[in-house]
Design a protein around this motif. Structure first.
Motif, mmCIF file in Angstrom:
data_model
loop_
_atom_site.group_PDB
_atom_site.id
_atom_site.type_symbol
_atom_site.label_atom_id
_atom_site.label_comp_id
_atom_site.label_asym_id
_atom_site.label_seq_id
_atom_site.Cartn_x
_atom_site.Cartn_y
_atom_site.Cartn_z
ATOM 1 N N LEU A 5 -1.829 -7.561 -13.302
ATOM 2 C CA LEU A 5 -2.413 -6.344 -13.868
ATOM 3 C C LEU A 5 -1.287 -5.582 -14.548
ATOM 4 N N LYS A 13 -4.101 0.394 -11.974
ATOM 5 C CA LYS A 13 -3.829 -0.988 -11.545
ATOM 6 C C LYS A 13 -4.048 -1.132 -10.035
ATOM 7 N N GLY A 14 -3.519 -0.167 -9.288
ATOM 8 C CA GLY A 14 -3.617 -0.246 -7.822
ATOM 9 C C GLY A 14 -5.068 -0.172 -7.367
ATOM 10 N N GLN A 16 -7.787 -0.953 -9.046
ATOM 11 C CA GLN A 16 -8.517 -2.176 -9.402
ATOM 12 C C GLN A 16 -8.050 -3.337 -8.520
ATOM 13 N N ALA A 17 -6.744 -3.416 -8.273
ATOM 14 C CA ALA A 17 -6.226 -4.519 -7.453
ATOM 15 C C ALA A 17 -6.901 -4.495 -6.087
ATOM 16 N N GLN A 18 -7.036 -3.302 -5.499
ATOM 17 C CA GLN A 18 -7.656 -3.214 -4.170
ATOM 18 C C GLN A 18 -9.077 -3.748 -4.179
ATOM 19 N N GLN A 28 -2.900 -8.065 -2.677
ATOM 20 C CA GLN A 28 -2.356 -7.274 -3.798
ATOM 21 C C GLN A 28 -0.848 -7.203 -3.571
ATOM 22 N N SER A 30 2.033 -5.303 -4.676
ATOM 23 C CA SER A 30 2.513 -4.148 -5.435
ATOM 24 C C SER A 30 4.006 -3.982 -5.162
ATOM 25 N N ILE A 82 -2.655 -10.902 -6.559
ATOM 26 C CA ILE A 82 -2.769 -9.999 -7.705
ATOM 27 C C ILE A 82 -1.448 -9.250 -7.821
ATOM 28 N N ASP A 84 0.636 -6.338 -9.035
ATOM 29 C CA ASP A 84 0.349 -4.969 -9.470
ATOM 30 C C ASP A 84 1.692 -4.260 -9.661
#
Ligand code: AMP
Length: 194
Positions: A5, A13-14, A16-18, A28, A30, A82, A84
């Motif tokens: 992302l 981004k965070g 949506q990643a969740q 995720q 991050s 994902i 992030d």
């Protein structure tokens, strides 16, 4: 599913990643969260990263690449992840290619969340306000002047990744100004198309 992302700080981004963590059962990753955890734990990495993060600048590629390389070998990443907030520089993007190639893995998609700067500044101010009223500590780098530095870092060092992934035919741009639900739907559409 291995997904990147991409987008400026505050683009969602965070969030949506969740949502995709729940939908796909993949973690995720991050780098911001991992670095904050290192700062809070007082590790060597945390000590080196703290001042840089507080100033809204980017932590060195070497530190961040090492954190990610170690993380993607954890068992919960076996079915994908994902990313992030990583990669954030061209050198990091090259590092991801290398990490995946070494492991015989491939990237499925890069989704860019496109948003406008004014909206970002408003979103971050709102996030700081909500955190404060919930009685939680506000991130130092969410104050307006540090946030502006984070945006400058984004345009200087991260935005070139848009061209990098476009040239590789991997870039999918989604309108990040839509509602959270709509952005998720648009990302799902991208993922179905690949
Ligand atoms: P974030 O939570 O993604 O906004 O990240 C917060 C801060 O952590 C950033 O402003 C950087 O100082 C640092 N950081 C997070 N990810 C990276 C990265 N991929 N490369 C360099 N610094 C990063």
């Amino acid at each position: 599913m291995r997904l990147i992302l991409l987008g400026p700080p505050g683009a969602g981004k965070g969030t949506q990643a969740q949502r995709f963590v729940e939908k796909f059962g993949i973690p995720q990753l991050s780098t911001g969260d991992m670095l904050r955890a290192a700062v809070n734990a007082g590790t060597d990495v945390g000590k080196r990263a703290k001042a840089v993060m507080d100033a809204g600048e980017l932590v060195s590629d070497a530190i961040v690449n090492a954190i990610v390389a170690e993380r993607i070998d954890q068992p919960d990443c076996a079915n994908g992840f994902i990313l992030d907030g990583y990669p954030r520089t061209l050198a990091q993007a090259d590092a991801v290619e290398g990490m995946l190639a070494e492991r015989g893995l491939k990237l499925d998609a890069v989704v860019e969340l496109a948003v406008d700067d004014k909206a970002l500044i408003g979103r971050i101010a709102k996030r700081a306000e909500e955190t404060k009223s919930a009685g939680q500590p506000v991130r130092k780098d969410d104050n307006p002047s540090v946030f502006e530095e984070r945006l400058r870092e984004y345009y200087k060092k991260t935005a070139p990744l848009i061209g990098y992934y476009y040239a590789k035919g991997r870039l999918h741009t989604v309108d990040g100004m839509a509602s959270i639900e709509d952005v998720t739907t648009k990302i799902e559409k991208v993922l179905r198309s690949i």
